[in-house]
Motif scaffolding. Structure first.
Motif, PDB file in Angstrom:
ATOM      1  N   GLN A  41       0.874  -1.147   0.000  1.00  0.00           N
ATOM      2  CA  GLN A  41      -0.023   0.007  -0.099  1.00  0.00           C
ATOM      3  C   GLN A  41       0.822   1.095   0.010  1.00  0.00           C
ATOM      4  N   ALA A  42       2.211   0.949   0.241  1.00  0.00           N
ATOM      5  CA  ALA A  42       2.993   2.168   0.404  1.00  0.00           C
ATOM      6  C   ALA A  42       3.558   2.452  -0.969  1.00  0.00           C
ATOM      7  N   LEU A  43       3.383   1.529  -1.879  1.00  0.00           N
ATOM      8  CA  LEU A  43       4.157   1.776  -3.219  1.00  0.00           C
ATOM      9  C   LEU A  43       3.235   2.864  -4.160  1.00  0.00           C
ATOM     10  N   ASP A  44       4.204   3.316  -4.932  1.00  0.00           N
ATOM     11  CA  ASP A  44       3.586   4.490  -5.789  1.00  0.00           C
ATOM     12  C   ASP A  44       3.387   3.945  -7.163  1.00  0.00           C
ATOM     13  N   GLY A  45       1.976   3.753  -7.444  1.00  0.00           N
ATOM     14  CA  GLY A  45       1.523   3.047  -8.628  1.00  0.00           C
ATOM     15  C   GLY A  45       1.327   3.895  -9.509  1.00  0.00           C
ATOM     16  N   GLU A  46       1.508   5.361  -9.557  1.00  0.00           N
ATOM     17  CA  GLU A  46       1.481   6.230 -10.802  1.00  0.00           C
ATOM     18  C   GLU A  46       2.883   6.450 -11.431  1.00  0.00           C
ATOM     19  N   ARG A  47       3.783   6.170 -10.653  1.00  0.00           N
ATOM     20  CA  ARG A  47       5.133   6.300 -11.226  1.00  0.00           C
ATOM     21  C   ARG A  47       5.890   4.965 -11.804  1.00  0.00           C
ATOM     22  N   PHE A  48       5.366   4.046 -11.080  1.00  0.00           N
ATOM     23  CA  PHE A  48       5.839   2.351 -11.032  1.00  0.00           C
ATOM     24  C   PHE A  48       4.809   1.365 -11.358  1.00  0.00           C
ATOM     25  N   ARG A  49       4.929   0.522 -12.032  1.00  0.00           N
ATOM     26  CA  ARG A  49       4.227  -0.746 -12.228  1.00  0.00           C
ATOM     27  C   ARG A  49       5.025  -2.011 -11.708  1.00  0.00           C
ATOM     28  N   TYR A  50       4.610  -2.282 -10.332  1.00  0.00           N
ATOM     29  CA  TYR A  50       5.215  -3.599  -9.805  1.00  0.00           C
ATOM     30  C   TYR A  50       4.664  -4.598 -10.403  1.00  0.00           C
ATOM     31  N   VAL A  51       5.499  -5.633 -10.683  1.00  0.00           N
ATOM     32  CA  VAL A  51       5.075  -7.003 -11.042  1.00  0.00           C
ATOM     33  C   VAL A  51       5.781  -7.746 -10.225  1.00  0.00           C
ATOM     34  N   PHE A  52       4.726  -8.435  -9.151  1.00  0.00           N
ATOM     35  CA  PHE A  52       5.301  -9.566  -8.389  1.00  0.00           C
ATOM     36  C   PHE A  52       5.125 -10.846  -8.757  1.00  0.00           C
ATOM     37  N   VAL A  53       6.089 -11.695  -9.103  1.00  0.00           N
ATOM     38  CA  VAL A  53       6.185 -12.911  -9.629  1.00  0.00           C
ATOM     39  C   VAL A  53       5.962 -14.136  -8.488  1.00  0.00           C
ATOM     40  N   ASP A  54       5.705 -15.339  -8.857  1.00  0.00           N
ATOM     41  CA  ASP A  54       5.806 -16.376  -8.147  1.00  0.00           C
ATOM     42  C   ASP A  54       6.581 -17.455  -9.135  1.00  0.00           C
ATOM     43  N   TYR A  55       7.824 -17.995  -8.291  1.00  0.00           N
ATOM     44  CA  TYR A  55       8.435 -19.052  -9.048  1.00  0.00           C
ATOM     45  C   TYR A  55       7.791 -20.439  -9.172  1.00  0.00           C
ATOM     46  N   ARG A  56       8.281 -21.442 -10.072  1.00  0.00           N
ATOM     47  CA  ARG A  56       7.733 -22.773 -10.176  1.00  0.00           C
ATOM     48  C   ARG A  56       7.712 -23.410  -8.781  1.00  0.00           C
ATOM     49  N   GLY A  57       6.633 -23.839  -8.539  1.00  0.00           N
ATOM     50  CA  GLY A  57       6.545 -24.443  -7.113  1.00  0.00           C
ATOM     51  C   GLY A  57       5.965 -23.738  -5.995  1.00  0.00           C
ATOM     52  N   TYR A  58       5.698 -22.408  -6.404  1.00  0.00           N
ATOM     53  CA  TYR A  58       5.312 -21.579  -5.215  1.00  0.00           C
ATOM     54  C   TYR A  58       3.943 -20.513  -5.890  1.00  0.00           C
ATOM     55  N   GLY A  59       3.223 -20.256  -5.031  1.00  0.00           N
ATOM     56  CA  GLY A  59       1.901 -19.398  -5.059  1.00  0.00           C
ATOM     57  C   GLY A  59       1.173 -19.970  -6.131  1.00  0.00           C
ATOM     58  N   GLU A  60       0.801 -19.182  -7.084  1.00  0.00           N
ATOM     59  CA  GLU A  60       0.108 -19.332  -8.345  1.00  0.00           C
ATOM     60  C   GLU A  60       0.341 -20.375  -9.049  1.00  0.00           C
ATOM     61  N   ARG A  61       1.747 -20.488  -9.155  1.00  0.00           N
ATOM     62  CA  ARG A  61       2.446 -21.761  -9.776  1.00  0.00           C
ATOM     63  C   ARG A  61       3.152 -22.756  -9.117  1.00  0.00           C
ATOM     64  N   LYS A  62       2.263 -23.118  -7.800  1.00  0.00           N
ATOM     65  CA  LYS A  62       2.630 -24.133  -7.064  1.00  0.00           C
ATOM     66  C   LYS A  62       2.616 -25.435  -7.748  1.00  0.00           C
ATOM     67  N   ASP A  63       1.712 -25.759  -8.654  1.00  0.00           N
ATOM     68  CA  ASP A  63       1.593 -26.924  -9.361  1.00  0.00           C
ATOM     69  C   ASP A  63       2.351 -27.135 -10.727  1.00  0.00           C
ATOM     70  N   VAL A  64       3.214 -26.012 -10.961  1.00  0.00           N
ATOM     71  CA  VAL A  64       4.178 -26.086 -12.230  1.00  0.00           C
ATOM     72  C   VAL A  64       5.354 -26.623 -11.935  1.00  0.00           C
ATOM     73  N   ASP A  65       5.800 -27.707 -12.801  1.00  0.00           N
ATOM     74  CA  ASP A  65       6.970 -28.252 -12.724  1.00  0.00           C
ATOM     75  C   ASP A  65       8.216 -27.545 -13.161  1.00  0.00           C
TER      76      ASP A  65
END
Length: 252
Positions: free
Chosen positions: A34-58
């Motif tokens: 919530q402290a990030l400035d979305g007007e100056r920046f676009r932050y892209v948070f990724v998951d690695y294979r085996g984590y989060g939304e990619r937990k089932d990706v080999d």
């Protein structure tokens, strides 16, 4: 369809955020986000294979694979030049992105980053970290240790619970062997990219002393900032201070 990711902001400066060993794309803390400035920046948070939304990706579950996937995601999003912020293991992966795509990285930020040379561990450390894939109590001990044995059990349990829920034991163990080994320091040494290391004053593992021995000698345009009242998880411990330090640097 692009690789699953979480985006905050729509600014012209794209920043890929690479999480730590016990984290995920949603493991940065809402106060920090919530402290990030979305007007100056676009932050892209990724998951690695085996984590989060990619937990089932080999996958191979290596730092090199993380970096290659980040570059592929940048291509999917049509982003040629970008900055990279990496926490802990993600700090190693961020440096690996730099080594593979040096002409595309605008700024590099490591938050308590694992050095590109890896982290040599003694027998006791190897047992603690190496056993954390299967032993939840090891993860708790690691979080407690790396935050200076000063934070509540409730908070530590929350970090560990997130880790267990958002990552497979196989991936967790594989990534440990990769980030601890390092092995690509020579590929980034001397790179002129603006490179900021942010560390907590209470992090005994990847704190000021380690950065002065690794990060600062590696990058000619390196900076080091020590955050008071933080250990290894500044995004939770001092979220506004961390966001401010990152954006002050990225905005230069």
């Amino acid at each position: 369809m692009a690789t699953p990711h979480r985006t905050i902001g729509s600014g012209p400066h794209t920043v890929f955020c690479l999480h730590g060993w016990l984290g995920s794309s949603t493991g940065w803390g809402e106060d920090f986000c919530q402290a990030l400035d979305g007007e100056r920046f676009r932050y892209v948070f990724v998951d690695y294979r085996g984590y989060g939304e990619r937990k089932d990706v080999d996958g191979e579950h290596t730092v090199d694979e993380i970096a290659r996937d980040v570059i592929a995601l940048a291509d999917e999003l049509g982003v040629q030049e970008f900055s990279v912020v990496g926490h802990s293991m993600g700090g190693s992966a961020a440096q690996r992105v730099l080594s593979l795509a040096p002409d595309r990285v605008r700024n590099l930020v490591g938050v308590s980053p694992v050095p590109a040379s890896g982290v040599p561990l003694d027998e006791q450390g190897e047992a603690l970290f190496g056993g954390a894939a299967d032993q939840v109590e090891n993860r708790s001990a690691i979080v407690d240790l790396t935050t200076g044995n000063r934070l509540t059990r409730q908070w530590i349990d929350g970090i560990v619970r997130h880790s267990v829920e958002r990552c497979t034991p196989q991936a967790f163990g594989d990534y440990f062997r990769s980030w601890s080994a390092g092995g690509f320091a020579d590929e980034v040494k001397g790179n002129p990219v603006p490179a900021l290391a942010i560390v907590g004053e209470h992090d005994p593992a990847l704190g000021e002393e380690t950065m002065r021995a690794t990060w600062l000698p590696t990058y000619p345009n390196a900076e080091l900032q020590v955050v008071p009242n933080a250990g290894h998880y500044a995004m939770y411990e001092t979220p506004v201070a961390l966001a401010t330090a990152i954006e002050r640097f990225l905005g230069t």
